[in-house]
Design a protein around this motif. Structure first.
Motif, mmCIF file in Angstrom:
data_model
loop_
_atom_site.group_PDB
_atom_site.id
_atom_site.type_symbol
_atom_site.label_atom_id
_atom_site.label_comp_id
_atom_site.label_asym_id
_atom_site.label_seq_id
_atom_site.Cartn_x
_atom_site.Cartn_y
_atom_site.Cartn_z
ATOM 1 N N ALA A 100 0.813 -1.125 0.256
ATOM 2 C CA ALA A 100 -0.205 -0.181 0.126
ATOM 3 C C ALA A 100 1.083 1.607 -0.318
ATOM 4 C CB ALA A 100 -0.806 -0.113 0.998
ATOM 5 N N ALA A 101 0.792 1.685 -1.234
ATOM 6 C CA ALA A 101 2.400 2.453 -1.268
ATOM 7 C C ALA A 101 1.337 4.600 -0.967
ATOM 8 C CB ALA A 101 2.391 2.497 -3.311
ATOM 9 N N ARG A 102 2.698 5.282 -0.694
ATOM 10 C CA ARG A 102 2.612 6.585 -0.515
ATOM 11 C C ARG A 102 1.636 6.878 0.332
ATOM 12 N NH1 ARG A 102 6.378 9.629 -1.769
ATOM 13 N NH2 ARG A 102 8.277 8.412 -2.653
ATOM 14 N N GLY A 103 0.364 6.280 1.224
ATOM 15 C CA GLY A 103 -1.143 6.560 1.935
ATOM 16 C C GLY A 103 -0.444 7.694 3.371
ATOM 17 N N LYS A 104 -1.747 8.391 2.989
ATOM 18 C CA LYS A 104 -1.400 8.681 4.245
ATOM 19 C C LYS A 104 -2.974 9.296 5.329
ATOM 20 C CE LYS A 104 0.406 13.475 6.438
ATOM 21 N NZ LYS A 104 1.049 14.885 6.581
ATOM 22 N N PRO A 105 -2.948 8.732 6.469
ATOM 23 C CA PRO A 105 -1.350 7.534 7.057
ATOM 24 C C PRO A 105 -1.140 6.518 6.798
ATOM 25 C CG PRO A 105 -3.682 7.858 8.898
ATOM 26 C CD PRO A 105 -3.858 8.737 7.373
ATOM 27 N N ALA A 106 -0.669 6.018 7.265
ATOM 28 C CA ALA A 106 0.210 4.300 6.897
ATOM 29 C C ALA A 106 -0.920 3.807 6.957
ATOM 30 C CB ALA A 106 1.126 3.622 7.478
ATOM 31 N N ALA A 107 -1.093 2.852 6.033
ATOM 32 C CA ALA A 107 -1.988 2.172 5.348
ATOM 33 C C ALA A 107 -1.479 0.494 6.579
ATOM 34 C CB ALA A 107 -2.459 1.425 4.638
ATOM 35 N N SER A 108 -3.207 -0.614 6.879
ATOM 36 C CA SER A 108 -3.061 -1.878 7.788
ATOM 37 C C SER A 108 -3.495 -2.745 6.355
ATOM 38 C CB SER A 108 -3.719 -1.811 9.343
ATOM 39 O OG SER A 108 -5.075 -2.140 8.550
ATOM 40 N N ILE A 109 -2.220 -3.919 6.688
ATOM 41 C CA ILE A 109 -2.416 -5.233 5.753
ATOM 42 C C ILE A 109 -2.354 -6.735 6.382
ATOM 43 C CG2 ILE A 109 -1.571 -6.094 3.828
ATOM 44 C CD1 ILE A 109 0.191 -3.421 3.138
ATOM 45 N N VAL A 110 -3.947 -7.381 6.290
ATOM 46 C CA VAL A 110 -3.598 -8.794 7.172
ATOM 47 C C VAL A 110 -3.799 -9.385 5.480
ATOM 48 C CG1 VAL A 110 -4.507 -7.385 9.032
ATOM 49 C CG2 VAL A 110 -6.370 -8.138 6.758
#
Length: 206
Positions: A100-110
């Motif tokens: 998940a590139a260049r998002g704001k704020p940071a994304a979370s991945i599962v």
């Protein structure tokens, strides 16, 4: 209305912008923020070319004959991350990669199994860029017996109301012989930004 006053607290400065019914005005902000009036006479704050430097606490205070009103806003940039997924053949096993590139704020991945929706706990690597955005990457070695097409990358981010998913597709440069490759559809999205506001309190036109 007797006057409207904005007190703005940014990382780079604290400044005030205000105007009153008798023609007085005040603006010691270093940027081009300014007060404007609608056709019906309502006052609003214009922030042209909104960027990360405009993030902060915004307080608006209005005084009128019947009293006064004050409200605070937290202003911040919200950027949708770009999603990508791939499968890489490393040694003797598949490794799924989700970003998940260049998002704001940071994304979370599962990671989730497509069939029953159960999640797989993994660690993610987060990189912060100079523009304040984040790239999050998660890698998962496929458990034995799990087909590549049965794994989905699920990404959660404040930009979306619901979780977004991305299937993974084999990487041509690191895939096993063609007969072992199972193709699935990749997913991509685009970067966009949105914002919101906050405030504090002041006295200028007394």
């Amino acid at each position: 209305m007797m006057y409207t006053l904005w007190e703005i607290s940014l990382k780079s400065e604290v400044c005030k912008i205000g105007s009153s019914d008798d023609g007085q005005s005040h603006n010691n902000c270093s940027t081009s923020k300014a007060l404007h009036n609608t056709s019906s006479g309502e006052s609003y704050l214009l922030i042209p070319n909104f960027s990360n430097s405009d993030e902060g606490v915004y307080k608006c205070e209005s005084a009128y004959k019947g009293g006064s009103y004050s409200v605070n806003f937290q202003v911040f940039v919200k950027v949708r991350p770009t999603l990508s997924g791939s499968l890489e053949w490393r040694g003797s096993r598949w490794v799924a990669v989700c970003s998940a590139a260049r998002g704001k704020p940071a994304a979370s991945i599962v990671w989730r199994y497509t069939g029953n929706g159960s999640s797989v706990p993994t660690d993610s690597l987060t990189e912060k860029h100079q523009d304040g955005s984040y790239t999050v990457e998660s890698q998962l070695a496929l458990p034995e017996g799990v087909a590549p097409g049965n794994l989905t990358c699920a990404v959660d981010h404040p930009y979306w109301e619901e979780e977004q998913t991305s299937n993974t597709t084999p990487s041509e440069s690191k895939s096993p012989p063609a007969e072992d490759v199972e193709e699935v559809e990749p997913y991509a999205s685009y970067v966009q930004r949105v914002n919101s506001i906050y405030n504090s309190s002041v006295d200028l036109f007394t």
